[in-house]
Design a protein around this motif. Sequence first.
Motif, PDB file in Angstrom:
ATOM      1  N   ALA A  18       0.717  -1.247  -0.019  1.00 54.38           N
ATOM      2  CA  ALA A  18      -0.049   0.157  -0.096  1.00 54.38           C
ATOM      3  C   ALA A  18       0.813   1.505   0.103  1.00 54.38           C
ATOM      4  O   ALA A  18       1.953   1.323   0.434  1.00 54.38           O
ATOM      5  N   ARG A  36      -6.495  -1.014   1.869  1.00 54.33           N
ATOM      6  CA  ARG A  36      -6.625  -2.065   0.661  1.00 54.33           C
ATOM      7  C   ARG A  36      -7.956  -2.540   0.741  1.00 54.33           C
ATOM      8  O   ARG A  36      -8.330  -2.967   1.921  1.00 54.33           O
ATOM      9  N   LYS A 291      -2.206   1.542  -8.481  1.00 54.79           N
ATOM     10  CA  LYS A 291      -2.458   1.165  -7.122  1.00 54.79           C
ATOM     11  C   LYS A 291      -3.788   0.095  -7.094  1.00 54.79           C
ATOM     12  O   LYS A 291      -4.308  -0.608  -6.281  1.00 54.79           O
ATOM     13  N   ASN A 317      -5.274  -0.585  -3.693  1.00 57.14           N
ATOM     14  CA  ASN A 317      -4.438  -0.054  -2.467  1.00 57.14           C
ATOM     15  C   ASN A 317      -4.582   1.479  -2.471  1.00 57.14           C
ATOM     16  O   ASN A 317      -4.712   2.082  -3.578  1.00 57.14           O
TER      17      ASN A 317
END
Length: 318
Positions: A18, A36, A291, A317
């Motif tokens: 993350a 997350r 992400k 994330n």
Amino acid sequence: MKKTILALTIPALFATSASAVTVYSDQGAQVDVYGRIQYDIGELKGANNEDIGGDGKARLGVNVKYNVNNDVDLIGKFESEVAAESSQNGKFNSRYAWAGFRFMGTTDLTFGKSENPFVQLSDVTDIFNLWGASAYSHNWRVDDQIRVSYADQGFDLRAAYAFADDNRTSDTVGAKNQYSLSAGYAFATGPGELGLVAAYEARNSNEVNSDEEEWGLGANFSIDGFYFGATYGETDFDAGSDERFWEVAASYNVDAWTLGAAYNNRKETQGAKDKLVDEYLLAVQYALNSKAKLYGEYVINDLSNSNDRYGVGIQYNF
């Protein structure tokens, strides 16, 4: 966890970490928040009577730091995860909860529930989203733990002691206390990078003849999008039912795609010498952006009493 050369050498190539966002920063104080959200579907357990099912979870964490002077920071971490399944009734699981000190930007001393130093070994092959690292017997996170770590110039040294505590039986049944040590070093070798890891752990138990010791060695090499990692170790029990484990993992990354494969094995070295883990893993991942990602994994299980597993999922994330 402090990012070092070694940490960059043995990344979770599939399990993207993350990226924290700073929500408060003023006069030496800083608060970072990260999280997350993940959902997986497939035959996730490999049980004989299992239908295709899903598993959702969400995770939220906070890192805090307060500058005391030029050499010392106060640091802390809390991370919790909640399952989305109705049977869990929104139950929260505390993954990390520790506080401590950072000295000279290289040495951390923490108290509370923190990562087991032995994880430094399993990180060599634990690079996937759903499975992998199944040959190890250590606990990933340990509570009532005093932990010290040093990371600088390619060295990554960790040591921890966990106190006996009845409330810790949820993590280690019958646990009294636990000692863990690990050491790693990474260095450049021409166009690539090589990392070496050694780890040791001793667990004392309330049960007769249940004390155990575990040690392992690992190495990894990365070059031009390729990653290779391997570990070997042994677990010695007072009762004499000793076990041996080894794992190998590899991956290749090009653009947004990452392909991976692994083999995990654990077997008894005395008595019946049964195989406890004997599996192959195939994986693919596609990064939607920095992400978010999609992934799929398939585990071929060679044990007669276990079925294959497979699953696909999406993870975001922040």
